[in-house]
Scaffold this active site. Structure first.
Site, PDB file in Angstrom:
ATOM      1  N   ASP A 200       0.852  -1.187   0.000  1.00 42.11           N
ATOM      2  CA  ASP A 200       0.000   0.000   0.000  1.00 42.11           C
ATOM      3  C   ASP A 200       0.888   1.238   0.000  1.00 42.11           C
ATOM      4  OD1 ASP A 200      -2.341   1.676   0.255  1.00 42.11           O
ATOM      5  OD2 ASP A 200      -3.322   0.038   1.325  1.00 42.11           O
ATOM      6  N   GLY A 226       4.353   1.335  -1.795  1.00 46.31           N
ATOM      7  CA  GLY A 226       4.392   1.657  -3.204  1.00 46.31           C
ATOM      8  C   GLY A 226       3.009   1.942  -3.743  1.00 46.31           C
ATOM      9  N   PHE A 228       0.371   1.010  -6.888  1.00 44.41           N
ATOM     10  CA  PHE A 228       0.156   0.056  -7.974  1.00 44.41           C
ATOM     11  C   PHE A 228      -0.002   0.745  -9.323  1.00 44.41           C
ATOM     12  CE2 PHE A 228      -4.118  -0.239  -5.651  1.00 44.41           C
ATOM     13  CZ  PHE A 228      -4.761   0.725  -6.396  1.00 44.41           C
ATOM     14  N   HIS A 246     -13.161  -2.286  -7.866  1.00 44.07           N
ATOM     15  CA  HIS A 246     -14.383  -1.514  -8.100  1.00 44.07           C
ATOM     16  C   HIS A 246     -14.166  -0.006  -7.982  1.00 44.07           C
ATOM     17  CE1 HIS A 246     -16.119  -1.202  -3.704  1.00 44.07           C
ATOM     18  NE2 HIS A 246     -14.834  -0.960  -3.737  1.00 44.07           N
TER      19      HIS A 246
END
Length: 337
Positions: A200, A226, A228, A246
């Site tokens: 995260d 980090g 994504f 989502h």
């Protein structure tokens, strides 16, 4: 004979916000936390919570009628469920998501009609503020509340994944967008042979590490910081994404699934879970309403069916997919590389 049409369901749903806000206010006021210390009569409970005499009795009795409190000979007590899940002092507390609903989502949902007409978010962005995630990560206290909320809404599914997925076939996992780290913690607790990583943004690290330490799995679960968006995902036998996809539009969903594929070895698995909408789009009302919540909260996010997700996985190169129910409205879609 066919029953006569009745307006009951229409009226109950149309006014369902009465019951919702009564429960949310009870959580905000600490009703269930107070009663976890012991049953209390009307005056004692009213005074402990600092409520005005005018409607305190109606408020408490409404909670009785809704099934959230018990009342015996004028003395109020928690039900088994509210004592376990809505006492802030217990580790089983799931009220974080409801606290966030009370402070953020409840007022923002007033904008649903406008969102349906415009396709635009109705949260802080609609009032000239930054986007949801910039807002949350800029305020450590608000971030901690949000991450606790994610634990609250995910706990049942986290426990199911920890026991239901065939972990004996794997040695390592990474939880992408790990939040507090409850999914990683529950997997590690149930499977002592595994080593895991929570991935995260940097601001999550102290919250994650405190939580993992409190659970007692910090010797096998570590944090990797980090984004994504900006880097590759840590490599592991299993990549998990819970309540992540989502949040984003379709190109971003496909990009994240592609990054998960790249992080896995042959035979590795991607586990995507959230309130997966049933393929006929008729039954999982929670999943469909969650998708409307993504309309309120995000520029392009939406929820999806198991078939949708399996199709995206196959496009990314996964050779096998399956959908499994977890608990309540939550299911997981598993892709095998």
């Amino acid at each position: 004979m066919q029953a006569q049409p009745s307006p009951d369901a229409i009226l109950q749903t149309g006014l369902a916000f009465w019951a919702s806000k009564t429960l949310l206010s009870a959580i905000e006021l600490g009703v269930f936390t107070q009663l976890a210390r012991g049953p209390t009569d009307l005056v004692g409970l009213r005074d402990a919570l600092g409520l005005h005499p005018r409607s305190a009795r109606d408020f408490f009795d409404a909670l009785v009628a809704l099934g959230f409190l018990l009342r015996t000979d004028g003395v109020y007590a928690n039900t088994a469920e509210t004592d376990l899940f809505l006492d802030r002092a217990k580790p089983s507390y799931v009220g974080g998501i409801l606290e966030m609903a009370n402070t953020r989502l409840y007022p923002f949902w007033r904008g649903l009609t406008l969102a349906l007409r415009t396709g635009l978010p109705q949260n802080e962005v609609a009032h000239g503020g930054p986007n949801l995630f910039d807002t949350l990560y800029a305020d450590p206290a608000r971030l901690e509340q949000f991450l606790a909320a994610m634990t609250g809404i995910s706990r049942g599914a986290n426990l199911a994944i920890a026991r239901q997925f065939p972990w004996k076939d794997h040695r390592s996992f990474v939880d992408v967008g790990t939040a507090q780290g409850d999914l990683a913690a529950q997997i590690a607790l149930a499977n002592p042979h595994l080593r895991g990583t929570g991935f995260d943004l940097p601001g999550v690290r102290p919250i994650f590490e405190n939580y993992i330490r409190a659970i007692g799995v910090d010797d096998r679960v570590a944090f990797a910081q980090g984004s994504f968006f900006d880097q590759e995902l840590p490599k592991a036998d299993v990549v998990l994404m819970g309540h992540i996809l989502h949040d984003w539009d379709l190109p971003t969903k496909r990009m994240l699934i592609g990054k998960a594929h790249d992080a896995l070895p042959e035979g590795g698995a991607l586990v995507v879970y959230e309130s997966i909408i049933d393929d006929e789009r008729r039954e999982n009302a929670f999943g469909l309403l969650m998708s409307l919540n993504m309309l309120i909260e995000t520029p392009g996010g939406f929820d999806y069916t198991g078939a949708d997700c399996a199709g995206w996985m196959e496009e990314a190169g996964f050779r096998q997919t399956r959908v499994e129910h977890l608990v309540g409205p939550d299911s997981m879609v598993v892709g095998i590389r």
